[in-house]
Scaffold this motif. Structure first.
Motif, PDB file in Angstrom:
ATOM      1  N   GLN A  33       0.838  -1.103  -0.082  1.00 37.62           N
ATOM      2  CA  GLN A  33       0.069   0.045   0.054  1.00 37.62           C
ATOM      3  C   GLN A  33       0.995   1.465   0.140  1.00 37.62           C
ATOM      4  O   GLN A  33       2.116   1.419   0.347  1.00 37.62           O
ATOM      5  CB  GLN A  33      -0.813  -0.053   1.300  1.00 37.62           C
ATOM      6  CG  GLN A  33      -2.105  -0.829   1.266  1.00 37.62           C
ATOM      7  CD  GLN A  33      -2.757  -1.259   2.414  1.00 37.62           C
ATOM      8  OE1 GLN A  33      -2.245  -1.320   3.757  1.00 37.62           O
ATOM      9  NE2 GLN A  33      -3.948  -1.111   2.536  1.00 37.62           N
ATOM     10  N   VAL A  41      -4.223   5.765   3.142  1.00 37.01           N
ATOM     11  CA  VAL A  41      -3.673   4.724   2.691  1.00 37.01           C
ATOM     12  C   VAL A  41      -4.339   3.962   1.491  1.00 37.01           C
ATOM     13  O   VAL A  41      -5.543   3.833   1.505  1.00 37.01           O
ATOM     14  CB  VAL A  41      -3.653   3.557   3.783  1.00 37.01           C
ATOM     15  CG1 VAL A  41      -2.844   2.331   3.176  1.00 37.01           C
ATOM     16  CG2 VAL A  41      -2.973   3.993   5.131  1.00 37.01           C
ATOM     17  N   GLY A  94       3.740  -4.541   2.708  1.00 37.69           N
ATOM     18  CA  GLY A  94       3.727  -3.367   3.587  1.00 37.69           C
ATOM     19  C   GLY A  94       3.407  -2.075   3.126  1.00 37.69           C
ATOM     20  O   GLY A  94       2.590  -2.218   1.866  1.00 37.69           O
ATOM     21  N   THR A  95       3.935  -1.166   3.496  1.00 37.11           N
ATOM     22  CA  THR A  95       3.481   0.362   3.028  1.00 37.11           C
ATOM     23  C   THR A  95       4.677   1.155   2.526  1.00 37.11           C
ATOM     24  O   THR A  95       5.684   1.028   3.264  1.00 37.11           O
ATOM     25  CB  THR A  95       2.751   1.163   4.325  1.00 37.11           C
ATOM     26  OG1 THR A  95       3.526   1.200   5.216  1.00 37.11           O
ATOM     27  CG2 THR A  95       1.399   0.331   4.326  1.00 37.11           C
ATOM     28  N   VAL A 148      -3.748   0.945  16.644  1.00 39.31           N
ATOM     29  CA  VAL A 148      -3.415  -0.186  16.008  1.00 39.31           C
ATOM     30  C   VAL A 148      -4.477  -1.445  16.162  1.00 39.31           C
ATOM     31  O   VAL A 148      -5.381  -1.015  17.149  1.00 39.31           O
ATOM     32  CB  VAL A 148      -2.200  -0.594  16.579  1.00 39.31           C
ATOM     33  CG1 VAL A 148      -1.143   0.340  16.167  1.00 39.31           C
ATOM     34  CG2 VAL A 148      -2.013  -0.882  18.066  1.00 39.31           C
ATOM     35  N   ASN A 189       5.822   5.053   8.197  1.00 37.52           N
ATOM     36  CA  ASN A 189       5.438   3.882   7.578  1.00 37.52           C
ATOM     37  C   ASN A 189       4.415   3.358   8.149  1.00 37.52           C
ATOM     38  O   ASN A 189       3.814   2.001   7.538  1.00 37.52           O
ATOM     39  CB  ASN A 189       6.657   3.038   7.293  1.00 37.52           C
ATOM     40  CG  ASN A 189       7.543   3.568   6.224  1.00 37.52           C
ATOM     41  OD1 ASN A 189       7.033   3.678   5.071  1.00 37.52           O
ATOM     42  ND2 ASN A 189       8.536   3.836   6.753  1.00 37.52           N
ATOM     43  N   LEU A 190       3.716   3.865   9.265  1.00 42.17           N
ATOM     44  CA  LEU A 190       2.584   3.191   9.938  1.00 42.17           C
ATOM     45  C   LEU A 190       1.237   4.028   9.407  1.00 42.17           C
ATOM     46  O   LEU A 190       1.117   5.244   8.848  1.00 42.17           O
ATOM     47  CB  LEU A 190       2.528   3.247  11.299  1.00 42.17           C
ATOM     48  CG  LEU A 190       3.768   2.511  11.944  1.00 42.17           C
ATOM     49  CD1 LEU A 190       3.722   2.864  13.688  1.00 42.17           C
ATOM     50  CD2 LEU A 190       3.822   1.167  11.822  1.00 42.17           C
ATOM     51  N   TYR A 191       0.258   3.307   9.700  1.00 44.79           N
ATOM     52  CA  TYR A 191      -1.227   4.083   8.980  1.00 44.79           C
ATOM     53  C   TYR A 191      -2.222   3.541  10.112  1.00 44.79           C
ATOM     54  O   TYR A 191      -2.044   2.579  10.989  1.00 44.79           O
ATOM     55  CB  TYR A 191      -1.617   3.396   7.760  1.00 44.79           C
ATOM     56  CG  TYR A 191      -1.760   1.793   7.422  1.00 44.79           C
ATOM     57  CD1 TYR A 191      -2.555   1.235   7.786  1.00 44.79           C
ATOM     58  CD2 TYR A 191      -0.336   1.234   7.197  1.00 44.79           C
ATOM     59  CE1 TYR A 191      -2.782  -0.069   7.657  1.00 44.79           C
ATOM     60  CE2 TYR A 191      -0.504  -0.200   7.134  1.00 44.79           C
ATOM     61  CZ  TYR A 191      -1.768  -0.815   7.260  1.00 44.79           C
ATOM     62  OH  TYR A 191      -1.658  -2.125   7.071  1.00 44.79           O
ATOM     63  N   VAL A 194      -3.148  -0.388  11.636  1.00 43.37           N
ATOM     64  CA  VAL A 194      -2.266  -1.134  11.227  1.00 43.37           C
ATOM     65  C   VAL A 194      -2.241  -2.249  12.317  1.00 43.37           C
ATOM     66  O   VAL A 194      -2.284  -2.175  13.518  1.00 43.37           O
ATOM     67  CB  VAL A 194      -0.872  -0.387  11.167  1.00 43.37           C
ATOM     68  CG1 VAL A 194      -0.525   0.150  12.530  1.00 43.37           C
ATOM     69  CG2 VAL A 194       0.094  -1.415  10.574  1.00 43.37           C
ATOM     70  N   GLU A 198       2.693  -5.506  12.340  1.00 43.11           N
ATOM     71  CA  GLU A 198       3.281  -4.820  11.482  1.00 43.11           C
ATOM     72  C   GLU A 198       4.189  -3.574  11.869  1.00 43.11           C
ATOM     73  O   GLU A 198       4.897  -3.169  11.235  1.00 43.11           O
ATOM     74  CB  GLU A 198       2.368  -4.185  10.565  1.00 43.11           C
ATOM     75  CG  GLU A 198       1.401  -5.461   9.647  1.00 43.11           C
ATOM     76  CD  GLU A 198       2.276  -6.001   8.680  1.00 43.11           C
ATOM     77  OE1 GLU A 198       3.283  -5.231   8.257  1.00 43.11           O
ATOM     78  OE2 GLU A 198       2.408  -7.152   8.671  1.00 43.11           O
ATOM     79  N   VAL A 199       3.694  -3.119  13.208  1.00 44.67           N
ATOM     80  CA  VAL A 199       4.328  -2.073  14.072  1.00 44.67           C
ATOM     81  C   VAL A 199       5.843  -2.608  14.084  1.00 44.67           C
ATOM     82  O   VAL A 199       6.727  -1.646  13.903  1.00 44.67           O
ATOM     83  CB  VAL A 199       3.751  -1.465  15.107  1.00 44.67           C
ATOM     84  CG1 VAL A 199       4.564  -0.516  15.772  1.00 44.67           C
ATOM     85  CG2 VAL A 199       2.343  -1.182  14.689  1.00 44.67           C
TER      86      VAL A 199
END
Length: 228
Positions: A33, A41, A94-95, A148, A189-191, A194, A198-199
């Motif tokens: 993404q 995102v 990932g992003t 999250v 790079n977090l959304y 998430v 993934e964090v």
């Protein structure tokens, strides 16, 4: 313990001209993404990279020159190179922040020897940045409070815990191995929403990107891997 994740195959060529249709093997990118400047995102679409590259060639060579078969082939090859570079940094999905994608496009043009086109692309990015500033928009979206997903529950990101984890990973590795760059890149790079796993993956990837700057980040990366 992390399990190996198969890397998605890359199509032989990503179409760059307007009538090329959708990108082949779109499903190969479903795990990827893009984080836009406003924090939204969206799905990762390599064809948009091809369009951006074609516009850069148009700005330098004009419509007739950019329409040539050689330019289209060059754009396709550059697009594939940029996509491969991005996927190498996120082999398990990932992003990518939009700025990182544009940095890779710029780097691809320079490495390919297309310096005049690269210059046009850099100037375009700067012009767009100035336009956003005039409109009162920040050049890069400010990071809002993030939530999250942890065991199916939506909870606020524990920034203090994340910072403590990264600081612990960098402890006693020398003055040049600092937690702040890892934390900043991780946050970028977090959304919203998430998964918590993934964090931690984002923190590992952020540390890896700094290894070239200082080998000490190799140990910081290893410590973060132990956490997962």
């Amino acid at each position: 313990m992390q399990t190996a994740t198969s890397r998605p195959s890359l199509p032989a060529s990503v179409p760059s001209h307007p009538d090329a249709g959708s990108t082949p093997a779109t499903s190969a990118y479903q795990g990827y993404q893009i984080i836009r400047r406003n924090g939204a995102v969206v799905s990762f679409e390599p064809n948009k990279i091809a369009v951006a590259l074609m516009k850069a060639f148009l700005a330098v060579h004009g419509t007739q020159g950019a329409a040539s078969a050689s330019v289209r082939e060059t754009v396709d090859a550059l697009t594939e190179s940029v996509v491969r570079a991005l996927l190498r940094s996120r082999p398990g999905g990932g992003t990518f922040h939009i700025e990182d994608v544009q940095d890779q496009v710029e780097l691809g043009l320079m490495r390919g020897g297309h310096h005049e086109v690269a210059r046009a692309y850099v100037l375009y990015r700067e012009r767009r940045s100035q336009e956003r500033a005039k409109q009162g928009q920040p050049p890069v979206a400010q990071m809002p409070a993030l939530f999250v997903t942890d065991r199916g529950q939506r909870v606020p990101l524990d920034d203090a815990k994340l910072q403590g984890l990264i600081e612990s990973a960098c402890a006693d590795l020398g003055a040049d191995v600092k937690p702040d760059p890892i934390l900043a890149e991780t946050r970028r790079n977090l959304y919203d929403g998430v998964p918590i796993d993934e964090v931690f993956k984002a923190a590992i990837l952020a540390a890896r990107t700094l290894i070239e700057k200082d080998p000490g980040y190799t140990r910081a990366t290893a410590r973060l891997l132990l956490h997962t």
